[in-house]
Every structure is written in structure tokens, then in C-alpha cells.
Design an enzyme around this catalytic site. Structure first.
Site, PDB file in Angstrom:
ATOM      1  N   ARG A   1     -51.944   3.060 -45.003  1.00 16.81           N
ATOM      2  CA  ARG A   1     -51.824   3.170 -46.472  1.00 16.81           C
ATOM      3  C   ARG A   1     -52.906   2.340 -47.176  1.00 16.81           C
ATOM      4  NH1 ARG A   1     -49.554   6.189 -44.275  1.00 16.81           N
ATOM      5  NH2 ARG A   1     -47.326   6.621 -44.162  1.00 16.81           N
TER       6      ARG A   1
ATOM      7  N   SER B   1     -42.012   5.011 -51.603  1.00 16.08           N
ATOM      8  CA  SER B   1     -41.784   3.726 -50.920  1.00 16.08           C
ATOM      9  C   SER B   1     -42.559   2.637 -51.645  1.00 16.08           C
ATOM     10  CB  SER B   1     -42.275   3.799 -49.474  1.00 16.08           C
ATOM     11  OG  SER B   1     -41.484   4.713 -48.767  1.00 16.08           O
TER      12      SER B   1
ATOM     13  N   GLU C   1     -46.883  -1.374 -51.236  1.00 15.38           N
ATOM     14  CA  GLU C   1     -47.742  -0.204 -50.971  1.00 15.38           C
ATOM     15  C   GLU C   1     -48.263   0.323 -52.312  1.00 15.38           C
ATOM     16  OE1 GLU C   1     -46.056   2.863 -48.386  1.00 15.38           O
ATOM     17  OE2 GLU C   1     -46.932   4.378 -49.711  1.00 15.38           O
TER      18      GLU C   1
HETATM   19  C1  LIG Z   1     -41.341  10.640 -55.003  1.00 18.32           C
HETATM   20  C2  LIG Z   1     -42.541  10.086 -54.270  1.00 18.32           C
HETATM   21  C3  LIG Z   1     -42.643  10.242 -52.915  1.00 18.32           C
HETATM   22  C4  LIG Z   1     -43.742   9.736 -52.219  1.00 18.32           C
HETATM   23  N1  LIG Z   1     -43.817   9.907 -50.867  1.00 18.32           N
HETATM   24  C5  LIG Z   1     -44.888   9.446 -50.203  1.00 18.32           C
HETATM   25  C6  LIG Z   1     -44.995   9.616 -48.786  1.00 18.32           C
HETATM   26  O1  LIG Z   1     -44.144  10.211 -48.140  1.00 18.32           O
HETATM   27  N2  LIG Z   1     -46.085   9.120 -48.168  1.00 18.32           N
HETATM   28  C7  LIG Z   1     -47.082   8.469 -48.848  1.00 18.32           C
HETATM   29  O2  LIG Z   1     -48.070   8.032 -48.226  1.00 18.32           O
HETATM   30  N3  LIG Z   1     -47.004   8.282 -50.180  1.00 18.32           N
HETATM   31  C8  LIG Z   1     -45.932   8.758 -50.862  1.00 18.32           C
HETATM   32  N4  LIG Z   1     -45.867   8.568 -52.222  1.00 18.32           N
HETATM   33  C9  LIG Z   1     -46.908   7.793 -52.905  1.00 18.32           C
HETATM   34  C10 LIG Z   1     -48.049   8.663 -53.479  1.00 18.32           C
HETATM   35  O3  LIG Z   1     -47.578   9.935 -53.807  1.00 18.32           O
HETATM   36  C11 LIG Z   1     -49.214   8.800 -52.529  1.00 18.32           C
HETATM   37  O4  LIG Z   1     -49.764   7.554 -52.200  1.00 18.32           O
HETATM   38  C12 LIG Z   1     -50.313   9.690 -53.121  1.00 18.32           C
HETATM   39  O5  LIG Z   1     -51.208  10.050 -52.119  1.00 18.32           O
HETATM   40  C13 LIG Z   1     -51.057   9.027 -54.281  1.00 18.32           C
HETATM   41  O6  LIG Z   1     -51.860  10.018 -54.896  1.00 18.32           O
HETATM   42  P1  LIG Z   1     -52.209   9.920 -56.446  1.00 18.32           P
HETATM   43  O7  LIG Z   1     -53.211  10.965 -56.740  1.00 18.32           O
HETATM   44  O8  LIG Z   1     -51.001   9.936 -57.266  1.00 18.32           O
HETATM   45  O9  LIG Z   1     -52.900   8.491 -56.489  1.00 18.32           O
HETATM   46  P2  LIG Z   1     -52.776   7.418 -57.666  1.00 18.32           P
HETATM   47  O10 LIG Z   1     -51.390   6.886 -57.703  1.00 18.32           O
HETATM   48  O11 LIG Z   1     -53.344   7.964 -58.906  1.00 18.32           O
HETATM   49  O12 LIG Z   1     -53.740   6.283 -57.118  1.00 18.32           O
HETATM   50  C14 LIG Z   1     -53.375   5.499 -56.018  1.00 18.32           C
HETATM   51  C15 LIG Z   1     -54.582   4.624 -55.627  1.00 18.32           C
HETATM   52  O13 LIG Z   1     -55.622   5.466 -55.143  1.00 18.32           O
HETATM   53  C16 LIG Z   1     -56.807   5.301 -55.937  1.00 18.32           C
HETATM   54  N5  LIG Z   1     -57.400   6.620 -56.109  1.00 18.32           N
HETATM   55  C17 LIG Z   1     -56.826   7.717 -56.666  1.00 18.32           C
HETATM   56  N6  LIG Z   1     -57.669   8.760 -56.627  1.00 18.32           N
HETATM   57  C18 LIG Z   1     -58.800   8.311 -56.043  1.00 18.32           C
HETATM   58  C19 LIG Z   1     -60.058   8.904 -55.723  1.00 18.32           C
HETATM   59  N7  LIG Z   1     -60.322  10.185 -55.985  1.00 18.32           N
HETATM   60  N8  LIG Z   1     -60.993   8.114 -55.121  1.00 18.32           N
HETATM   61  C20 LIG Z   1     -60.749   6.820 -54.839  1.00 18.32           C
HETATM   62  N9  LIG Z   1     -59.598   6.201 -55.116  1.00 18.32           N
HETATM   63  C21 LIG Z   1     -58.630   6.944 -55.709  1.00 18.32           C
HETATM   64  C22 LIG Z   1     -56.352   4.700 -57.263  1.00 18.32           C
HETATM   65  O14 LIG Z   1     -57.364   3.898 -57.852  1.00 18.32           O
HETATM   66  C23 LIG Z   1     -55.159   3.866 -56.834  1.00 18.32           C
HETATM   67  O15 LIG Z   1     -55.592   2.601 -56.383  1.00 18.32           O
HETATM   68  C24 LIG Z   1     -44.766   9.059 -52.927  1.00 18.32           C
HETATM   69  C25 LIG Z   1     -44.666   8.913 -54.308  1.00 18.32           C
HETATM   70  C26 LIG Z   1     -43.568   9.434 -54.991  1.00 18.32           C
HETATM   71  C27 LIG Z   1     -43.484   9.295 -56.490  1.00 18.32           C
END
Ligand SMILES: Cc1cc2nc3c(=O)[nH]c(=O)nc-3n(C[C@H](O)[C@H](O)[C@H](O)COP(=O)(O)OP(=O)(O)OC[C@H]3O[C@@H](n4cnc5c(N)ncnc54)[C@H](O)[C@@H]3O)c2cc1C
Length: 331
Positions: free
Chosen positions: A202, A251, A322
Site C-alpha cells: 500500500r 481499511s 493506510e
Molecule cells: C469502501 C472502500 C473500500 C476500499 N477497499 C480497498 C481495498 O480493498 N483495497 C485497497 O487497496 N484499497 C481500498 N480502498 C482505498 C482506496 O479505494 C484505494 O486506495 C484506491 O486505489 C485509491 O484510489 P483514489 O483514486 O481514490 O486515490 P486518492 O484517494 O485520490 O489518492 C490516494 C493517494 O494516491 C495519490 N494519487 C492519486 N492519484 C495519483 C496519481 N495519478 N499519481 C500519483 N499519485 C496519485 C494521492 O496523492 C494520495 O496520496 C477502499 C476505499 C473505500 C472507500
């Protein structure tokens, strides 16, 4: 405020007063010749975070494509304005004080999915960073491509999933990562092989100002029905084990070790269902910290600290979030 394309920059106002950062005019002068994207000034980050909390960012900007993104990054660098890139905000907690500088969200042209060619027995699929993970998983099922079934039900963007090395049920992005195109803090693009991406659990071990603009996945041909069934099974497992339709970021803490899941440690510390004000530890899965409605970022951080302290006292393990905490000066 006008942009060069004649579109009026939208300004949602905090209260009734328009508040622009002191760098806004200089920035606008610099961008005016090429800018066609959308800019929002002084905008609540609660609108961009699945936690639905967080104060205003000075600006949220949506570059349409790669060239615009590069010019934006170069402009921000020139004016020494802080920035960070976000996907769908499903893994962030933004401070109530908000964020200085610019939040960049990849815009219209960052959504494509292309199957390219075969390499060493893999089908390569090139996906832009702004594409929703859910869309990619559905697309792979339709194209009979196997490998991303673990990601069924993970919200967010492909860029966010790459940066987080998102994973579930024993799979993670790095397992299927062929290569990625990264933009650095000077607006320069680099192509990186998956094994050189430095993805950990992660975690992406790179300086903060790096943007995953495109990810290429290595997938295998499979049977559509088997892929769809695996996705369905993973989603039902999720529904069985995790709270659904709640306000959370999934999480909250990383698992300190594969045999020590954070949820179990929190439960053993007696905190399942524990509540302070509008924030609670889920009574279904103790690694979910839920905004039950009307919570602030400070409330969530308050419960986070309480959980960390109780688990530390219970078993001597310090839980590490995380969820990315943004804009906090006192953590
Ligand atoms: C209901 C729920 C269930 C979830 N289940 C899981 C799961 O099973 N497994 C899991 O791993 N995660 C899970 N997550 C967490 C999350 O969905 C993941 O980590 C997801 O991949 C984040 O994507 P995002 O686009 O929303 O990133 P964001 O939340 O927008 O960003 C997260 C981080 O990544 C960086 N970032 C975003 N886009 C980029 C880019 N293009 N380049 C560089 N850095 C970037 C941001 O600066 C930030 O630091 C869950 C979340 C929710 C709400």
C-alpha cells in the site's frame, strides 16, 4: 475570472465571499495562453473525499490531457506553488484547515483503456490514470482478460490504485503491473518497468510530486464467465465482511503483518463498535473508521489516535494509517 478558451472559471464560494489565494492573478496570467481546463477556487475538499470532510483547497484544477498537465506543473513550479495530485479521494483524509496550493485531478483525456500487444505471453492493457478502477475491471471482464479480479469493488482511479499499490484478497497492483508512465515535478515524462516502480505494501516509495499518468497491466486471456464469477465472489466477500453504504475510506490502518491484520488487533483491544461523537469503529470490521455523519477531520484523527494508543497498550504494535492524511501540521 476568464480563461483563454473563454470559459469562466467556476468559483464556489465559502460563505458569500469570494476568496482567491494571493497567487491567483499571477497564475492566471501565466496560464491564460493555453489553458482550457476547469479550475475551481477555494473549494471544500469534502466534495472530493469519500470521508466527506476537509477544509478548502485554494484551487482544484482538472487538466484535460498530458500537454496541459505538463504546462500546469511547469507553471506551478515557476511560481513555487505547492500541489498534489488526487484520484477519486477514496483514500485520503484532509485536515479541516484545508490545503494550501493546488489539487490536481486528471481530467477528460485521462480515461482511456487500450489493449496494445502481447508480451511474454501476457496481454498488455494501457490505461490512463484518471480511469475508474471499476470501469477497468468491467472492461477486462468484457474483453476476457484475467488478472484484475481482486480489484472488483475497490473504488477510486487507476492512478490512485497504482500510487497506493491497491490490493485485496491476496492480489495487488504490483502483481499485474507491466510498466507505467510517470510525470515528474518538472513536467517530464518517464517510462518505468513495473519492477522499477518501487511499489511496496500500500505504498509507492517515490517523492510525493510524481504523477502516475498511465499504467500498463499484464493480463492473461481467460473465460468471461470465470472472470465475472471471480469478480462477483470477491464483491460478495466484501459485502459479507465489510460495512457497506457507510462513509469511510475502506481499511484505515495497514496490516502490521500478514498474520496480524489491523482489524483483529483493534477488535482484541476491545474497540469494535467503539464510538466518539460522530465517528465510530465499525462493528462489522474493526479496521473501518466510519464518519456516521457530521464528523470533522479532527474527530476522525481523534479516534485514529485513540485506536493507535489502545492497540499499542494492548499488544505493543503501533498501527500506521493506510489512509493518506493531507494538510495536517500537527501529526
Ligand atoms: C469502501 C472502500 C473500500 C476500499 N477497499 C480497498 C481495498 O480493498 N483495497 C485497497 O487497496 N484499497 C481500498 N480502498 C482505498 C482506496 O479505494 C484505494 O486506495 C484506491 O486505489 C485509491 O484510489 P483514489 O483514486 O481514490 O486515490 P486518492 O484517494 O485520490 O489518492 C490516494 C493517494 O494516491 C495519490 N494519487 C492519486 N492519484 C495519483 C496519481 N495519478 N499519481 C500519483 N499519485 C496519485 C494521492 O496523492 C494520495 O496520496 C477502499 C476505499 C473505500 C472507500
Amino acid at each position: 475570472m476568464k480563461t483563454s478558451c473563454g470559459t469562466v472559471t467556476r468559483e464556489r464560494e465559502q460563505g458569500n465571499r469570494r476568496q482567491l489565494p494571493d497567487w491567483a492573478d499571477q497564475f492566471n496570467d501565466l496560464m491564460i495562453d493555453f489553458w482550457c481546463g476547469e479550475m475551481l477556487w477555494n473549494i471544500s475538499m469534502a466534495d472530493f473525499s469519500s470521508y466527506r470532510v476537509g477544509g478548502p483547497a485554494e484551487a482544484v484544477i482538472f487538466p484535460l490531457g498530458i500537454n496541459e498537465l505538463a504546462l500546469l506543473i511547469q507553471g506551478l513550479r515557476k511560481l513555487d506553488i505547492n500541489w498534489l495530485v488526487l484520484g477519486r479521494g477514496t483514500n485520503i483524509l484532509v485536515a479541516d484547515e484545508g490545503l494550501k496550493g493546488v489539487v490536481i485531478i486528471l481530467g477528460r483525456d485521462f480515461c482511456s483503456i487500450d489493449q496494445t500487444h502481447q508480451d511474454a505471453g501476457f496481454e498488455l492493457v494501457r490505461v490512463k490514470g484518471g480511469c475508474a478502477m471499476a470501469r477497468l475491471v468491467n472492461w477486462c471482464t468484457d474483453q476476457e482478460l484475467s488478472g484484475l479480479e481482486f480489484a472488483a469493488g475497490i473504488p477510486g482511479s487507476v492512478g490512485g490504485a497504482t500510487a497506493m499499490n491497491a490490493g485485496a484478497w491476496g492480489g495487488q497492483i504490483s502483481d499485474v503491473l507491466h510498466s507505467a508512465i510517470i510525470m515528474d515535478s518538472k513536467g517530464i515524462l518517464h517510462s518505468k518497468a513495473g519492477e522499477d516502480m518501487n511499489l511496496g505494501y500500500r505504498n509507492w516509495n517515490e517523492p510525493a510530486e510524481m504523477i502516475a499518468v498511465e499504467t500498463t497491466f499484464k493480463l492473461k486471456k481467460g473465460e468471461k464467465s470465470a472472470i465475472a464469477e471471480k469478480c462477483r465472489a470477491n464483491v460478495s466477500l466484501r459485502k459479507k465482511q465489510q460495512p457497506m453504504n457507510v462513509i469511510s475510506c475502506g481499511s484505515f490502518f495497514k496490516n502490521p503483518a500478514p498474520d496480524k491484520p489491523a482489524g483483529r488487533l483493534i477488535e482484541e483491544a476491545g474497540l469494535k463498535g467503539f464510538k466518539i461523537g460522530n465517528v465510530m469503529v465499525s462493528d462489522k470490521h474493526a479496521n473501518f473508521i466510519i464518519n456516521t455523519g457530521g464528523a470533522t477531520a479532527a474527530d476522525i484523527v481523534g479516534l485514529m489516535r485513540h485506536v493507535q494508543n489502545r492497540v499499542w497498550r494492548h499488544c505493543g504494535i503501533r498501527l500506521e494509517p493506510e489512509v493518506h492524511l493531507l494538510g495536517f501540521t500537527d501529526l
